[in-house]
Design a protein around this motif. Structure first.
Motif, mmCIF file in Angstrom:
data_model
loop_
_atom_site.group_PDB
_atom_site.id
_atom_site.type_symbol
_atom_site.label_atom_id
_atom_site.label_comp_id
_atom_site.label_asym_id
_atom_site.label_seq_id
_atom_site.Cartn_x
_atom_site.Cartn_y
_atom_site.Cartn_z
ATOM 1 N N ASP A 1 47.699 44.171 37.871
ATOM 2 C CA ASP A 1 48.926 44.215 37.069
ATOM 3 C C ASP A 1 48.576 44.600 35.630
ATOM 4 N N ASP A 2 48.839 45.855 35.280
ATOM 5 C CA ASP A 2 48.531 46.343 33.929
ATOM 6 C C ASP A 2 49.310 45.593 32.856
ATOM 7 N N ARG A 3 50.566 45.296 33.145
ATOM 8 C CA ARG A 3 51.410 44.643 32.142
ATOM 9 C C ARG A 3 50.856 43.274 31.754
ATOM 10 N N ARG A 4 50.462 42.487 32.748
ATOM 11 C CA ARG A 4 49.933 41.154 32.475
ATOM 12 C C ARG A 4 48.423 41.158 32.250
ATOM 13 N N GLN A 5 47.780 42.300 32.496
ATOM 14 C CA GLN A 5 46.327 42.425 32.418
ATOM 15 C C GLN A 5 45.649 41.370 33.290
ATOM 16 N N MET B 1 35.902 42.420 42.854
ATOM 17 C CA MET B 1 37.229 42.464 42.223
ATOM 18 C C MET B 1 37.138 42.118 40.737
ATOM 19 N N ILE B 2 36.290 41.159 40.381
ATOM 20 C CA ILE B 2 36.110 40.795 38.976
ATOM 21 C C ILE B 2 35.563 41.985 38.188
ATOM 22 N N LYS B 3 34.604 42.706 38.759
ATOM 23 C CA LYS B 3 34.045 43.885 38.077
ATOM 24 C C LYS B 3 35.110 44.940 37.837
ATOM 25 N N ARG B 4 35.983 45.136 38.812
ATOM 26 C CA ARG B 4 37.053 46.117 38.642
ATOM 27 C C ARG B 4 38.024 45.686 37.551
ATOM 28 N N ALA B 5 38.355 44.419 37.515
ATOM 29 C CA ALA B 5 39.252 43.914 36.468
ATOM 30 C C ALA B 5 38.604 44.067 35.091
ATOM 31 N N ALA B 6 37.311 43.789 35.000
ATOM 32 C CA ALA B 6 36.601 43.942 33.719
ATOM 33 C C ALA B 6 36.581 45.406 33.296
ATOM 34 N N TYR B 7 36.401 46.306 34.234
ATOM 35 C CA TYR B 7 36.382 47.735 33.944
ATOM 36 C C TYR B 7 37.713 48.195 33.343
ATOM 37 N N LEU B 8 38.811 47.559 33.783
ATOM 38 C CA LEU B 8 40.137 47.880 33.246
ATOM 39 C C LEU B 8 40.448 47.105 31.965
ATOM 40 N N ALA B 9 39.504 46.301 31.505
ATOM 41 C CA ALA B 9 39.675 45.473 30.301
ATOM 42 C C ALA B 9 40.816 44.470 30.468
ATOM 43 N N TYR B 10 40.961 43.939 31.689
ATOM 44 C CA TYR B 10 41.955 42.900 31.933
ATOM 45 C C TYR B 10 41.488 41.591 31.309
ATOM 46 N N ARG B 11 42.419 40.661 31.191
ATOM 47 C CA ARG B 11 42.105 39.364 30.608
ATOM 48 C C ARG B 11 41.734 38.318 31.657
ATOM 49 N N THR B 12 42.366 38.406 32.851
ATOM 50 C CA THR B 12 42.167 37.351 33.843
ATOM 51 C C THR B 12 42.096 37.900 35.264
ATOM 52 N N VAL B 13 41.481 37.082 36.130
ATOM 53 C CA VAL B 13 41.564 37.232 37.575
ATOM 54 C C VAL B 13 42.101 35.890 38.060
ATOM 55 N N THR B 14 43.139 35.923 38.882
ATOM 56 C CA THR B 14 43.780 34.685 39.324
ATOM 57 C C THR B 14 43.865 34.640 40.848
ATOM 58 N N HIS C 1 38.577 33.795 33.398
ATOM 59 C CA HIS C 1 38.831 34.470 32.122
ATOM 60 C C HIS C 1 37.732 35.499 31.873
ATOM 61 N N LEU C 2 38.145 36.752 31.770
ATOM 62 C CA LEU C 2 37.195 37.822 31.515
ATOM 63 C C LEU C 2 36.875 37.883 30.030
ATOM 64 N N PRO C 3 35.671 38.321 29.679
ATOM 65 C CA PRO C 3 35.338 38.458 28.262
ATOM 66 C C PRO C 3 36.264 39.478 27.607
ATOM 67 N N VAL C 4 36.587 39.236 26.370
ATOM 68 C CA VAL C 4 37.449 40.151 25.624
ATOM 69 C C VAL C 4 36.688 41.438 25.377
ATOM 70 N N ALA C 5 37.329 42.561 25.699
ATOM 71 C CA ALA C 5 36.699 43.874 25.488
ATOM 72 C C ALA C 5 36.602 44.156 23.994
ATOM 73 N N THR C 6 35.493 44.756 23.609
ATOM 74 C CA THR C 6 35.323 45.140 22.209
ATOM 75 C C THR C 6 35.659 46.617 22.054
ATOM 76 N N SER C 7 35.789 47.059 20.845
ATOM 77 C CA SER C 7 36.132 48.459 20.596
ATOM 78 C C SER C 7 35.009 49.402 21.003
ATOM 79 N N ASP C 8 33.807 48.863 21.227
ATOM 80 C CA ASP C 8 32.666 49.693 21.632
ATOM 81 C C ASP C 8 32.700 50.001 23.131
ATOM 82 N N ASP C 9 33.543 49.293 23.892
ATOM 83 C CA ASP C 9 33.582 49.495 25.359
ATOM 84 C C ASP C 9 34.181 50.837 25.705
#
Length: 193
Positions: A100-104, A130-143, A185-193
């Motif tokens: 879900d892009d809207r909710r990240q 699945m967690i790796k894919r969510a991190a790649y999209l810079a999502y905030r959570t996996v639930t 909770h996924l780590p917050v993406a930085t501007s360097d990502d």
């Protein structure tokens, strides 16, 4: 100024679309989990009967999801990603996720490992995929939700890093068992990502 904004917006939209397309595909390949090799691929409609058989084996003859529910999920063109794992042409595990892009948020919709293959790391492997894919999209959570009585699954999710976030009373169809909401909770993406 408006033209530059439109160009910028189109650029980031295109980049996000390409990233999303990349996570919604999987190269059919062999992975090693523990001492065993498994063939991993995206789930297809033709896998549904075997997925239902795994559910029956896991849930004492019941299928929390029916054939139509799986087929509907697998037909969705965007936002859904299901993988299957095979050993010697036998389907032994599957996992599905709604992105879900809207909710990240990447929500694990379904995960099951046939009892003959449990406690061998397949559940962990699929969750981490699945967690790796969510991190790649810079999502905030996996639930996900997990049955209150499924202590083994709760232990696995907690070991991966999920935290209990609440209880949904009488959540499950049929027996009305409570579900525990869990969040990673996924780590917050930085501007360097």
């Amino acid at each position: 100024m408006l033209r530059r904004f439109k160009q910028y917006f189109q650029k980031i939209t295109k980049a996000h679309s390409q990233r999303r397309q990349k996570i919604m595909t999987i190269d059919q390949h062999i992975v090693t989990v523990g001492p065993t090799n498994y063939y991993v691929s995206r789930a297809l409609i033709t896998d549904v009967p075997e997925m239902l058989a795994i559910e029956k084996a896991v849930y004492a003859g019941k299928t929390p999801w029916d054939e139509n529910a799986f087929k509907t999920e697998l037909r969705r063109q965007s936002g859904r990603f299901y993988i299957v794992m095979r050993h010697n042409d036998r389907l032994c595990a599957f996992c599905g996720c709604a992105f879900d892009d809207r909710r990240q948020d990447a929500h694990i919709t379904n995960i099951a490992v046939h009892p003959d293959f449990q406690n061998q790391g397949l559940g962990r492997f699929m969750m981490q995929a699945m967690i790796k894919r969510a991190a790649y999209l810079a999502y905030r959570t996996v639930t996900l939700e997990v049955r209150y009585s499924n202590v083994a699954a709760q232990r696995l999710y907690t070991n991966i890093g999920f935290e209990k976030a609440g209880i949904k009373k009488r959540y499950y169809f049929g027996d009305h068992e409570d579900a525990i909401d869990m969040t990673y909770h996924l780590p917050v993406a930085t501007s360097d990502d």
